[in-house]
Scaffold this motif. Structure first.
Motif, PDB file in Angstrom:
ATOM      1  N   UNK A 113     -72.603   7.946 -70.086  1.00  0.00           N
ATOM      2  CA  UNK A 113     -72.139   9.031 -71.316  1.00  0.00           C
ATOM      3  C   UNK A 113     -71.637  10.351 -70.730  1.00  0.00           C
ATOM      4  N   UNK A 114     -70.468  10.705 -71.422  1.00  0.00           N
ATOM      5  CA  UNK A 114     -69.818  12.131 -70.942  1.00  0.00           C
ATOM      6  C   UNK A 114     -70.458  13.247 -71.235  1.00  0.00           C
ATOM      7  N   UNK A 115     -71.216  12.949 -72.405  1.00  0.00           N
ATOM      8  CA  UNK A 115     -71.906  14.274 -72.907  1.00  0.00           C
ATOM      9  C   UNK A 115     -73.553  14.173 -72.771  1.00  0.00           C
ATOM     10  N   UNK A 116     -74.306  15.182 -72.451  1.00  0.00           N
ATOM     11  CA  UNK A 116     -75.740  14.939 -72.461  1.00  0.00           C
ATOM     12  C   UNK A 116     -76.239  14.735 -73.859  1.00  0.00           C
ATOM     13  N   UNK A 117     -76.813  13.453 -73.824  1.00  0.00           N
ATOM     14  CA  UNK A 117     -77.400  13.025 -75.313  1.00  0.00           C
ATOM     15  C   UNK A 117     -78.317  13.906 -76.270  1.00  0.00           C
ATOM     16  N   UNK A 118     -79.307  14.588 -75.164  1.00  0.00           N
ATOM     17  CA  UNK A 118     -80.257  15.474 -75.871  1.00  0.00           C
ATOM     18  C   UNK A 118     -79.393  16.535 -76.312  1.00  0.00           C
ATOM     19  N   UNK A 119     -78.668  17.323 -75.699  1.00  0.00           N
ATOM     20  CA  UNK A 119     -77.955  18.286 -76.269  1.00  0.00           C
ATOM     21  C   UNK A 119     -77.201  18.030 -77.354  1.00  0.00           C
ATOM     22  N   UNK A 120     -76.495  17.002 -77.399  1.00  0.00           N
ATOM     23  CA  UNK A 120     -75.615  16.545 -78.577  1.00  0.00           C
ATOM     24  C   UNK A 120     -76.768  16.390 -79.539  1.00  0.00           C
ATOM     25  N   UNK A 121     -77.887  15.813 -79.743  1.00  0.00           N
ATOM     26  CA  UNK A 121     -78.549  15.471 -80.777  1.00  0.00           C
ATOM     27  C   UNK A 121     -79.212  16.881 -81.134  1.00  0.00           C
ATOM     28  N   UNK A 122     -79.577  17.689 -80.384  1.00  0.00           N
ATOM     29  CA  UNK A 122     -79.941  19.128 -80.943  1.00  0.00           C
ATOM     30  C   UNK A 122     -79.059  19.881 -81.602  1.00  0.00           C
ATOM     31  N   UNK A 123     -77.764  19.712 -81.167  1.00  0.00           N
ATOM     32  CA  UNK A 123     -76.371  20.589 -81.641  1.00  0.00           C
ATOM     33  C   UNK A 123     -76.511  20.123 -83.138  1.00  0.00           C
ATOM     34  N   UNK A 124     -76.175  18.741 -83.228  1.00  0.00           N
ATOM     35  CA  UNK A 124     -76.267  17.891 -84.536  1.00  0.00           C
ATOM     36  C   UNK A 124     -77.063  18.507 -85.569  1.00  0.00           C
ATOM     37  N   UNK A 125     -78.266  18.566 -85.394  1.00  0.00           N
ATOM     38  CA  UNK A 125     -79.370  19.008 -86.445  1.00  0.00           C
ATOM     39  C   UNK A 125     -79.280  20.592 -86.493  1.00  0.00           C
ATOM     40  N   UNK A 126     -78.553  21.277 -85.519  1.00  0.00           N
ATOM     41  CA  UNK A 126     -78.518  22.724 -85.523  1.00  0.00           C
ATOM     42  C   UNK A 126     -77.324  22.922 -86.527  1.00  0.00           C
ATOM     43  N   UNK A 127     -76.347  22.168 -86.500  1.00  0.00           N
ATOM     44  CA  UNK A 127     -75.152  22.426 -87.533  1.00  0.00           C
ATOM     45  C   UNK A 127     -75.586  22.025 -88.805  1.00  0.00           C
ATOM     46  N   UNK A 128     -76.415  20.945 -89.069  1.00  0.00           N
ATOM     47  CA  UNK A 128     -76.708  20.729 -90.391  1.00  0.00           C
ATOM     48  C   UNK A 128     -78.204  21.472 -90.854  1.00  0.00           C
ATOM     49  N   UNK A 129     -79.002  21.837 -90.171  1.00  0.00           N
ATOM     50  CA  UNK A 129     -80.255  22.568 -90.738  1.00  0.00           C
ATOM     51  C   UNK A 129     -80.707  23.745 -89.821  1.00  0.00           C
TER      52      UNK A 129
END
Length: 332
Positions: free
Chosen positions: A117-133
């Motif tokens: 995986x080129x991106x840290x999945x945990x950071x990606x998951x938190x970034x995703x919900x940060x943008x949404x909520x």
């Protein structure tokens, strides 16, 4: 579908992923102790539930892709723990579940899984919900009020975090002891600097993490905070509050040093860590949110291959010029 209990693929650095991931999981479990002490059973349910959900999404992805399920692969559990620890203890559980799903099904498994995986999945998951909520990600209940959180989520009175006060140029009213042990409003598992520091030292001694990355990351962030303070108290006060508030130390020590996504070269690790520290501080100062640690991690993940190429190209140029100079001396 075969369930394999043998050794996993090797991660960058030569050690098998069983050792590296096992060390990281142990460190995250120890880091989870204080959130449970501070916030009660709800914190334990969030962390444990996030880990189980991440593993369930991993199994789902393997089934859908007709791939083997590696029983010894604890990376989904690590991803789940990271996501929970980077969110507040009073976050709705469905926000954690969405972050887990995005991390595993979008940021990790489509690229080939552990080690690819080129991106840290945990950071990606938190970034995703940060943008949404963001209203849930940056909503913290008042820890000074005492008591433990109810197991079932409900609307409650919230207070600003120290990172939010810094954004307004106001010095947070937190005792040094509370800052070191993370007893203040923020991501429930990312503020206890003493525990995270001890965990990082363990990873470095076990050679499961490279010391250059967190050192460069923290040094760059501290230098930026000293040169461009957001508080009137001066450079020392600014550095103290910037480093100890929010998720900066957690991101520098646990996420930036991820061997799957960081550079391979020693020079690259220094550049990578320093870039992460500067980007995080820039996002804090000029970004849309009070904390931008996960976004900084994803940005340096994207630059990781390029950083290695730059370092290797520089080495080749030095060797080429050295050989050319040597030939000129021999001819003369």
């Amino acid at each position: 579908m075969k369930l394999l209990e043998g050794s996993l693929r090797r991660l960058p650095g030569g050690r098998s992923s069983e050792g590296i991931l096992g060390d990281m999981l142990a460190v995250l479990l120890v880091t989870s102790v204080l959130p449970v002490v501070y916030h009660g059973l709800r914190a334990a349910l969030l962390i444990g539930g996030s880990m189980l959900l991440s593993f369930a999404f991993y199994v789902l992805a393997q089934l859908l892709g007709s791939r083997r399920i590696w029983v010894a692969d604890c990376s989904p559990l690590i991803t789940g723990a990271v996501i929970a620890l980077l969110l507040p203890a009073n976050v709705p559980f469905w926000v954690v579940a969405v972050a887990d799903a995005f991390a595993i099904l979008v940021a990790k498994e489509p690229f080939g899984g552990t080690g690819r995986n080129p991106f840290n999945p945990g950071a990606a998951g938190v970034a995703f919900v940060t943008v949404l909520w963001p209203q849930y990600v940056f909503s913290y209940y008042n820890m000074s009020a005492g008591g433990t959180l109810p197991l079932v989520w409900r609307e409650m009175e919230t207070v600003p975090s120290p990172a939010a006060w810094l954004r307004e140029g106001i010095q947070p009213e937190i005792m040094p002891f509370e800052m070191l042990w993370g007893r203040f409003e923020g991501p429930m598992g990312a503020t206890a600097a003493v525990v995270i520091g001890a965990g990082t030292l363990f990873l470095i001694v076990r050679k499961s993490a490279d010391w250059r990355i967190p050192v460069a990351f923290l040094a760059a962030a501290a230098l930026y905070a000293a040169l461009f303070p957001r508080l009137l108290g001066g450079a020392v006060i600014s550095v103290k509050y910037e480093l100890l508030s929010g998720s900066l130390i957690f991101c520098a020590c646990y996420l930036a040093s991820d061997p799957c996504t960081s550079p391979r070269t020693k020079g690259g690790k220094w550049m990578y860590g320093a870039l992460g520290g500067i980007l995080l501080m820039l996002l804090r100062n000029y970004g849309a949110y009070e904390q931008g640690g996960c976004f900084a991690i994803l940005l340096i993940n994207a630059f990781s291959p390029l950083i290695d190429r730059v370092v290797l190209y520089g080495r080749r140029e030095v060797l080429r010029r050295g050989k050319a100079l040597g030939s000129q001396k021999q001819n003369s």
